[in-house]
Motif scaffolding. Structure first.
Motif, PDB file in Angstrom:
ATOM      1  N   THR A 237      46.050  33.004  41.162  1.00  0.00           N
ATOM      2  CA  THR A 237      44.934  32.276  41.782  1.00  0.00           C
ATOM      3  C   THR A 237      45.553  31.161  42.613  1.00  0.00           C
ATOM      4  O   THR A 237      45.836  30.077  42.100  1.00  0.00           O
ATOM      5  CB  THR A 237      44.007  31.671  40.703  1.00  0.00           C
TER       6      THR A 237
ATOM      7  N   GLY B 272      41.182  34.629  39.954  1.00  0.00           N
ATOM      8  CA  GLY B 272      42.221  35.128  39.062  1.00  0.00           C
ATOM      9  C   GLY B 272      42.082  34.562  37.658  1.00  0.00           C
ATOM     10  O   GLY B 272      42.378  35.248  36.664  1.00  0.00           O
TER      11      GLY B 272
ATOM     12  N   THR C 160      47.723  37.302  36.470  1.00  0.00           N
ATOM     13  CA  THR C 160      46.735  37.099  37.546  1.00  0.00           C
ATOM     14  C   THR C 160      47.150  35.882  38.359  1.00  0.00           C
ATOM     15  O   THR C 160      47.606  34.874  37.804  1.00  0.00           O
ATOM     16  CB  THR C 160      45.286  36.914  37.029  1.00  0.00           C
TER      17      THR C 160
ATOM     18  N   CYS D 287      44.191  37.251  43.575  1.00  0.00           N
ATOM     19  CA  CYS D 287      42.736  37.055  43.683  1.00  0.00           C
ATOM     20  C   CYS D 287      42.343  35.812  44.468  1.00  0.00           C
ATOM     21  O   CYS D 287      42.870  34.728  44.246  1.00  0.00           O
ATOM     22  CB  CYS D 287      42.146  36.915  42.288  1.00  0.00           C
TER      23      CYS D 287
END
Lengths: 311, 311
Positions: free
Chosen positions: B6, B39, B4, B136
């Motif tokens: 971020t 994220g 993920t 994200c």
């Protein structure tokens, strides 16, 4: 040197927003951080006036490290005692349109008994070189309510003049230990004495143990009840601006005048000029040096004669 | 593992106050800090579901150090890239009486060109072991608006399924790079397509380049327009609670179902159950594991047939 004590130091954070509307989401436009807590503010003003200054109290955790990192390049010497807890933050949210401020103050870290003991030992040794000491602000969790009384007694035992600037029960207990000076504002004085009549309240506060009481009355300046007489000092004209830090600047002016051996009217002039120059400054808590110089000779100081004041 | 991203991570701080009143001073009763940014939230939920997870993006300064310190004992592996700037804070001020929340979001740190280059190189090597990647949240200052499009292209070049969850121009640019999945909420979808009619808007979003569009419609659940058909999934009954993080939990559910090779109805059930269990959790952004298990078999999934949906 002048020693200032800030047991509940803070990282002061200012957020600029368009306008604070509860229960909505705000994009913060500008973030400003500065070392905070009353004693640290007082030391910064004293250092700007050319005094050698040492700050003590507590700092810890990530926020404490940021605070100490910001103090390092400044003139006051950092003698804060490291603690396991985390120094608190205060957040001032300033509305762009009105300039009105909403304040969010975190609770302080819990100070452990052994950390208080370490502080007392450091405090005692710092007092040896101190020409004056100021005890400023609230007590963090874990510190007993009589803590300021103990610090006043230790300063007096070493013949170091001691100023106490706090509120509530810590002020009530501290004043009984006979500090040289207390500087309550109108609310703190009313809470202590039950009276909103400044002259009566400052005299009541003196009877409770303080040798001198200097009440800060906002735009009306300072009212000082001393062993030598009673004076009221006020700025030459009303000013508009941000009153944040004005009381701390008054404390700095009183200490500065004390160590310089000035008369009471001169000390009060210095304190009123500094505190007015703080209201006039662009940055919250700073003072406008040019305004200070300009105001210094223009503060009005009126003595309450014994007859007029009922002394 | 699931990666993920971020780019604008945050330290999420929650303040409990009695009631937020603009232009007054508040004593904060309780301070809670947690690592934040979409994220990172997604990775925490994935880790709680048993997935191996790596978080990347940027972290820096004192706030970045606190965030990384809090991530360290958690399951997602920290592959954040260190930057010279300081990670932002978000402050959620929660009223004790109503539970209503006022949000103050600091701007992110400015990311330097060489920091973006370092990130890209780390991203490429992390993609080698990734079964899926989620991009994200918002872009910090200094990151060009086409950044997500670039990250989508790099993932697709390595055959790693890529989910994009952002808004505004970064979503518009990112979607054109043909991500496998986008998960806008109703506002983001309307901003992208100009339509507030979910079925029309999700189909429009697909035409803009996304292989699948899953719109999160708050209490109405999820609407998925996929290459295999269109489904609406909703919780068995309306729930009350704090919707913070519900969208991130939906993203985690979609990714979890993707790497498990589940069918679309099964993926959507997982996503709705997780996001509903997040609304029901006591702590903002966490999910109630028991509620999740209970809800999983009870999510209603309805397929829009071609005739009915006009497909």
């Amino acid at each position: 040197m002048i020693l200032t004590v800030t047991l509940n130091a803070a990282l002061d954070i200012t957020y600029k927003v368009a306008a604070l509307t509860p229960h909505t989401t705000h994009r913060v436009g500008e973030v400003v951080e500065r070392p905070g807590g009353k004693g640290i503010n007082v030391a910064r003003v004293l250092a700007a006036l050319g005094h050698e200054c040492v700050v003590t109290g507590f700092a810890g955790g990530a926020t404490g490290a940021v605070l100490r990192g910001m103090l390092a390049p400044l003139a006051p010497h950092d003698a804060l005692v490291e603690i396991a807890g985390t120094t608190r933050r205060t957040i001032a949210v300033t509305d762009g349109t009105s300039g009105d401020t909403t304040q969010l103050n975190e609770p302080g870290p819990t100070v452990l008994p052994e950390e208080w003991t370490a502080f007392l030992s450091s405090y005692d040794s710092l007092l040896r070189d101190a020409d004056a000491v100021a005890l400023c602000g609230s007590l963090p969790p874990g510190i007993h309510v009589g803590a300021y009384a103990e610090l006043v007694r230790r300063a007096r035992a070493r013949q170091v003049p001691v100023l106490l600037d706090t509120s509530g029960e810590p002020l009530r207990r501290g004043i009984a230990a006979r500090p040289d000076l207390v500087k309550p504002n109108a609310d703190e004085l009313a809470q202590l004495t039950g009276s909103r009549e400044p002259l009566r309240a400052t005299r009541d506060a003196r009877r409770r143990g303080a040798h001198t009481v200097v009440a800060s009355l906002g735009p009306d300046g300072l009212l000082a009840t001393t062993p030598d007489g009673t004076w009221q000092a006020a700025p030459p004209e009303p000013v508009r601006g941000n009153p944040t830090g004005a009381g701390d600047s008054a404390v700095a002016g009183l200490l500065s005048g004390l160590v310089a051996g000035l008369s009471w009217p001169e000390r009060l002039s210095r304190a009123v000029a500094l505190s007015t120059a703080t209201v006039l400054a662009t940055a919250a808590g700073e003072f406008d040096a040019a305004a200070y110089e300009r105001l210094l000779g223009r503060v009005t100081v009126v003595e309450h004669t014994q007859a007029a004041s009922g002394k």
